[in-house]
Design an enzyme around this catalytic site. Structure first.
Site, PDB file in Angstrom:
ATOM      1  N   ASN A 152     -34.502  -2.528 -21.623  1.00  0.00           N
ATOM      2  CA  ASN A 152     -35.744  -2.094 -23.234  1.00  0.00           C
ATOM      3  C   ASN A 152     -35.689  -0.706 -23.155  1.00  0.00           C
ATOM      4  O   ASN A 152     -36.068   0.057 -23.947  1.00  0.00           O
ATOM      5  CB  ASN A 152     -37.220  -2.812 -22.600  1.00  0.00           C
ATOM      6  N   GLU A 251     -39.279  -3.337  -9.750  1.00  0.00           N
ATOM      7  CA  GLU A 251     -40.029  -2.484 -10.963  1.00  0.00           C
ATOM      8  C   GLU A 251     -40.402  -3.961 -12.199  1.00  0.00           C
ATOM      9  O   GLU A 251     -39.645  -4.492 -12.548  1.00  0.00           O
ATOM     10  CB  GLU A 251     -39.948  -1.984 -11.671  1.00  0.00           C
ATOM     11  N   CYS A 285     -42.494  -2.944 -20.450  1.00  0.00           N
ATOM     12  CA  CYS A 285     -43.207  -3.450 -19.467  1.00  0.00           C
ATOM     13  C   CYS A 285     -45.136  -3.069 -19.254  1.00  0.00           C
ATOM     14  O   CYS A 285     -46.123  -3.533 -18.804  1.00  0.00           O
ATOM     15  CB  CYS A 285     -42.489  -2.993 -17.919  1.00  0.00           C
ATOM     16  N   GLU A 459     -41.595   4.443  -8.646  1.00  0.00           N
ATOM     17  CA  GLU A 459     -40.552   5.236  -9.102  1.00  0.00           C
ATOM     18  C   GLU A 459     -40.840   6.252  -9.450  1.00  0.00           C
ATOM     19  O   GLU A 459     -42.505   6.917 -10.258  1.00  0.00           O
ATOM     20  CB  GLU A 459     -39.661   4.382 -10.459  1.00  0.00           C
TER      21      GLU A 459
HETATM   22  P1  NAP Z   1     -34.955  -9.415 -16.943  1.00  0.00           P
HETATM   23  O1  NAP Z   1     -33.523 -10.580 -17.211  1.00  0.00           O
HETATM   24  O2  NAP Z   1     -35.252  -9.658 -15.781  1.00  0.00           O
HETATM   25  O3  NAP Z   1     -32.946  -8.926 -16.205  1.00  0.00           O
HETATM   26  C1  NAP Z   1     -33.313  -8.019 -15.987  1.00  0.00           C
HETATM   27  C2  NAP Z   1     -31.994  -7.373 -16.014  1.00  0.00           C
HETATM   28  O4  NAP Z   1     -31.341  -8.324 -14.757  1.00  0.00           O
HETATM   29  C3  NAP Z   1     -30.847  -7.168 -16.421  1.00  0.00           C
HETATM   30  O5  NAP Z   1     -29.662  -6.336 -16.266  1.00  0.00           O
HETATM   31  C4  NAP Z   1     -29.995  -9.291 -16.123  1.00  0.00           C
HETATM   32  O6  NAP Z   1     -28.911  -9.208 -16.742  1.00  0.00           O
HETATM   33  C5  NAP Z   1     -30.212  -9.045 -14.615  1.00  0.00           C
HETATM   34  N1  NAP Z   1     -29.863 -10.161 -14.153  1.00  0.00           N
HETATM   35  C6  NAP Z   1     -30.778 -10.991 -14.669  1.00  0.00           C
HETATM   36  N2  NAP Z   1     -30.151 -12.388 -13.404  1.00  0.00           N
HETATM   37  C7  NAP Z   1     -29.576 -11.305 -12.511  1.00  0.00           C
HETATM   38  C8  NAP Z   1     -29.332 -12.019 -11.283  1.00  0.00           C
HETATM   39  N3  NAP Z   1     -29.437 -13.438 -11.212  1.00  0.00           N
HETATM   40  N4  NAP Z   1     -28.405 -11.835 -10.494  1.00  0.00           N
HETATM   41  C9  NAP Z   1     -28.855 -10.198 -11.561  1.00  0.00           C
HETATM   42  N5  NAP Z   1     -28.962  -9.207 -12.269  1.00  0.00           N
HETATM   43  C10 NAP Z   1     -29.883 -10.113 -12.463  1.00  0.00           C
HETATM   44  O7  NAP Z   1     -35.239  -8.536 -17.971  1.00  0.00           O
HETATM   45  P2  NAP Z   1     -35.296  -7.515 -19.112  1.00  0.00           P
HETATM   46  O8  NAP Z   1     -35.388  -9.534 -19.908  1.00  0.00           O
HETATM   47  O9  NAP Z   1     -34.104  -7.380 -19.589  1.00  0.00           O
HETATM   48  O10 NAP Z   1     -36.780  -7.125 -19.328  1.00  0.00           O
HETATM   49  C11 NAP Z   1     -37.065  -7.152 -19.695  1.00  0.00           C
HETATM   50  C12 NAP Z   1     -38.573  -7.313 -18.006  1.00  0.00           C
HETATM   51  O11 NAP Z   1     -38.306  -6.343 -17.418  1.00  0.00           O
HETATM   52  C13 NAP Z   1     -39.920  -7.251 -18.675  1.00  0.00           C
HETATM   53  O12 NAP Z   1     -40.591  -8.449 -17.750  1.00  0.00           O
HETATM   54  C14 NAP Z   1     -40.060  -5.901 -18.302  1.00  0.00           C
HETATM   55  O13 NAP Z   1     -42.184  -5.746 -18.023  1.00  0.00           O
HETATM   56  C15 NAP Z   1     -39.630  -5.563 -17.136  1.00  0.00           C
HETATM   57  N6  NAP Z   1     -39.999  -4.429 -17.153  1.00  0.00           N
HETATM   58  C16 NAP Z   1     -40.434  -3.774 -15.856  1.00  0.00           C
HETATM   59  C17 NAP Z   1     -40.191  -2.317 -15.380  1.00  0.00           C
HETATM   60  C18 NAP Z   1     -41.056  -1.414 -14.591  1.00  0.00           C
HETATM   61  O14 NAP Z   1     -40.499  -0.079 -14.658  1.00  0.00           O
HETATM   62  N7  NAP Z   1     -41.724  -2.114 -14.342  1.00  0.00           N
HETATM   63  C19 NAP Z   1     -40.066  -1.574 -16.844  1.00  0.00           C
HETATM   64  C20 NAP Z   1     -39.158  -1.889 -17.750  1.00  0.00           C
HETATM   65  C21 NAP Z   1     -39.046  -2.888 -18.148  1.00  0.00           C
HETATM   66  P3  NAP Z   1     -28.474 -10.641 -17.367  1.00  0.00           P
HETATM   67  O15 NAP Z   1     -29.310 -10.380 -18.964  1.00  0.00           O
HETATM   68  O16 NAP Z   1     -27.305 -10.432 -17.606  1.00  0.00           O
HETATM   69  O17 NAP Z   1     -29.097 -11.610 -17.280  1.00  0.00           O
END
Ligand code: NAP
Length: 479
Positions: A152, A251, A285, A459
Site C-alpha cells: 500500500n 506493524e 492501516c 518505527e
Molecule cells: P499481507 O498480506 O500481510 O502481506 C504483507 C507482506 O507479507 C507482503 O510482502 C506479503 O507477500 C508478505 N507475506 C505474506 N505471507 C508471508 C509469509 N508466509 N512469509 C513471509 N512473507 C509473507 O498484507 P498486505 O495485504 O500486503 O498489506 C495490507 C496490510 O498491511 C493491512 O492489514 C494493513 O493494515 C497492514 N499495514 C500496516 C501498516 C502499519 O504500519 N501498521 C502499514 C501498512 C500496512 P505476499 O503478498 O507474496 O504473500
C-alpha cells in the site's frame, strides 16, 4: 520506467532468479502487465542471506558519519527523481500521482531523519552502586535483518525500515510485496548510486513468500525481522521467528475509530474524515474504519461527508484531476463489495457510492453508509477501501467502550473542542497513536505503531533506530 531494474539485487549485483522464474506486475487501473520481474525462490534467498551475513561485520564498523552521508545522498536523489518514482508507484499500485508524489517526499524524509540519527547513537555508563565496577554501555547493530513490506505504501514502508537499519549498521534483505516490486528495486538502485556498499541491502522480489522467508527466519543467521502487513501474517511470522529467537518489530493491521463529539467543529471533523478515510483510497492501516458520531450531529456530519466524498473524481491515477485511483486488485475490490453488501443487508443506508462501476480496472466509488449496525462485518474487518461507515452514540463512556472493543489498537481520531474531554478520551483509547482534531498522524519524526494486535515496537521518531540496536554492557573494575 524503461530503466527500472527488474532483477534481484544481491551482493550489489542484479541477478535473475536461479531457476529463471519471473512474475508479472499489473497496472490496477487497466489490468495490463507493465513489467515482469525476477521471482526468487529458496536458493536466491540463501544467496541474499550469504551476502548480508558476509557484509555485516565490516558494515558495523563503518563510521556513523559515513552511513549518515549515504542516507543523506539517497534522500537527495529520491527528491530529484520525485516525478519518475511517483509515476512508477502509480503504475504498479494505482494511487493518484499527487498522492504518489506525497509518498515520495514522505519516504525520502525517513532517510533524512535517520541520516541525522545515525550520528547520535548513544551509549552510557557510570560507576555501579557498590563502587567496585564501572559500567560501560555501547550500542551495537542487531545484525542481518529481514524486512518484509506491503503494497500500500511501496516506497515509504521500505525507507521506514531501511533508513534505521542503515543508520544502525545492520545489513538486510528486503522482500517487498509482489504487487509492487518496482518501487523497491528503484530504491535499491538509488542506494547503490548513493554509495551503499555491496551486500548491505539485498532485494528479493518473489511470489513465493513462504518459501523465501521461512528458512531465513528459522536458519539462525538472520537476527531481526521487521514486518509490515496484516495481523494474520504477522502472527505466523512471529511463530516462525520463535525457533531461532529472532528479534521482531511488527506493524500490523488497524481498525481505527473516528469519534466526533457533539462539541466538535464539524468543518474540522469533515476535513479530518476526508484525510483519515481517503488517503490512499482507504488502503491504509491508519484508515478510519468505524465512524462514531454523536447522535445530535450525525445527520449533518453524514450529509456533509457524503457531499465531499461524492465530489471526488475516480479514475486512473495518471490522469489529471483524479482524486481516487483503483484498488490494488480484484480480490481487494471484491472484499469491499462484500463488506458493503453485508452492511446494507443489516440495514445500512447508502448516502453516496456503494456500487462498483463496470469496465476494466479495480475501481470502487467513495461511499458513505449511515445507520450501520454494530454487528456488521466491516466493524471488525479492515475495509481497505473508500467506504465510511457511520454509527451513532449517546455518551462518552459508551463510545470509548465501543471504540476499544476490538483486538486492534493502531490509531484513533477524536474530534472535540473541549480540552478536558480531548485529553481524557485520548488517554482512555487503547491505541498507539491519536489524531486530535486531525485526520493525519504519520510523520517520520514521530513514533509510529500500535498496541494490542496492531503490533510490537515503533518505527520512525527518536526510538525508530532502537529496534535495530542491541546494548552491550562492559563491566570494568575500578582500580
Ligand atoms: P499481507 O498480506 O500481510 O502481506 C504483507 C507482506 O507479507 C507482503 O510482502 C506479503 O507477500 C508478505 N507475506 C505474506 N505471507 C508471508 C509469509 N508466509 N512469509 C513471509 N512473507 C509473507 O498484507 P498486505 O495485504 O500486503 O498489506 C495490507 C496490510 O498491511 C493491512 O492489514 C494493513 O493494515 C497492514 N499495514 C500496516 C501498516 C502499519 O504500519 N501498521 C502499514 C501498512 C500496512 P505476499 O503478498 O507474496 O504473500
Amino acid at each position: 520506467m524503461t530503466d527500472t531494474p527488474t532483477q534481484l539485487f544481491i551482493g550489489g549485483s542484479w541477478l535473475d532468479a536461479a531457476d529463471g522464474a519471473t512474475m508479472p506486475v499489473d497496472d490496477p487501473a487497466t489490468g495490463e502487465i507493465i513489467a515482469r520481474v525476477a521471482d526468487a525462490g529458496a536458493k536466491d534467498a540463501r544467496l541474499a542471506e550469504d551476502a548480508a551475513v558476509q557484509a555485516q561485520e565490516e558494515w558495523a564498523r563503518t563510521a556513523p558519519r559515513a552511513r549518515s552521508e549515504i542516507l543523506r545522498r539517497a534522500y537527495e536523489i529520491i527528491l530529484e527523481r520525485t516525478d519518475e518514482l511517483a509515476h512508477l508507484m502509480t503504475a504498479e499500485m494505482g494511487k493518484p500521482l499527487t498522492e504518489a508524489r506525497g509518498e515520495v517526499a514522505y519516504a525520502a524524509e525517513f532517510f533524512r531523519w535517520f541520516s541525522e540519527e545515525a550520528v547520535r547513537i548513544d551509549g552510557g555508563g557510570g560507576i555501579l552502586p557498590d563502587g567496585r565496577n564501572r559500567m560501560l554501555l555501547s550500542r551495537r547493530p542487531v545484525g542481518p535483518c529481514l524486512l518484509i513490506t506491503p503494497w500500500n505504501f511501496p516506497l515509504a514502508m521500505g525507507t521506514r525500515k531501511i533508513g534505521p537499519a542503515i543508520a544502525a549498521g545492520c545489513t538486510m534483505i528486503l522482500k517487498p510485496a509482489p504487487q509492487t516490486p518496482l518501487s523497491s528495486l528503484a530504491l535499491a538502485a538509488i542506494l547503490k548510486e548513493a554509495g551503499l556498499p555491496d551486500g548491505v541491502l539485498n532485494v528479493v522480489t518473489t511470489s513465493r513468500a513462504g518459501e523465501v522467508c521461512e528458512p531465513l527466519l528459522r536458519g539462525g543467521r538472520i537476527r531481526k525481522l521487521s514486518f509490515t502487513g496484516s495481523t494474520n501474517v504477522g502472527r505466523l511470522l512471529l511463530a516462525q521467528s520463535a525457533e531461532a529467537v529472532v528479534r521482531t518489530s511488527m506493524e500490523l493491521g488497524g481498525n481505527a475509530p473516528f469519534v466526533v463529539f457533539e462539541d466538535a467543529d464539524l468543518d474540522k471533523a469533515v476535513d479530518g474524515a476526508m484525510l483519515a478515510k481517503m488517503r490512499n483510497m482507504g488502503e491504509a492501516c491508519t484508515a478510519a474504519n468505524r465512524f462514531f458520531v454523536h447522535h445530535s450531529v450525525a445527520e449533518e456530519f453524514g450529509r456533509r461527508l457524503a457531499e465531499r466524498m461524492g465530489a471526488l473524481v475516480v479514475g486512473p491515477g495518471t490522469q489529471d484531476g483524479v482524486d481516487v485511483g483503483p484498488l490494488i486488485d480484484r480480490t481487494g475490490r471484491a472484499k469491499v463489495e462484500e463488506l458493503v453488501a453485508d452492511a446494507v443487508e443489516r440495514g445500512a443506508q447508502v448516502l453516496v457510492g456503494g456500487r462498483a462501476p463496470e469496465g476494466p480496472g479495480c475501481f470502487y466509488p467513495p461511499t458513505v453508509l449511515t445507520d450501520v449496525d454494530s454487528g456488521s462485518r466491516l466493524m471488525d474487518t479492515e475495509i481497505f477501501g473508500p467506504v465510511a461507515a457511520i454509527l451513532t452514540f449517546d455518551d462518552e463512556d459508551e463510545v470509548i467502550r465501543r471504540a476499544n472493543d476490538t483486538p486492534w489498537g493502531l490509531v484513533g481520531y477524536v474530534f472535540t473542542e473541549g480540552l478536558d474531554r480531548a485529553l481524557r478520551v485520548s488517554e482512555r483509547l487503547e491505541v498507539g497513536m491519536v489524531g486530535l482534531n486531525t485526520g493525519l498522524v504519520s510523520n517520520p519524526a514521530a513514533p509510529f505503531g500500535g498496541v494490542k494486535q496492531s503490533g510490537l515496537g515503533r518505527e520512525g521518531g527518536r526510538v525508530g533506530i532502537d529496534e535495530f540496536l542491541e546494548y552491550q554492557y562492559l563491566a570494568v573494575p575500578v582500580r
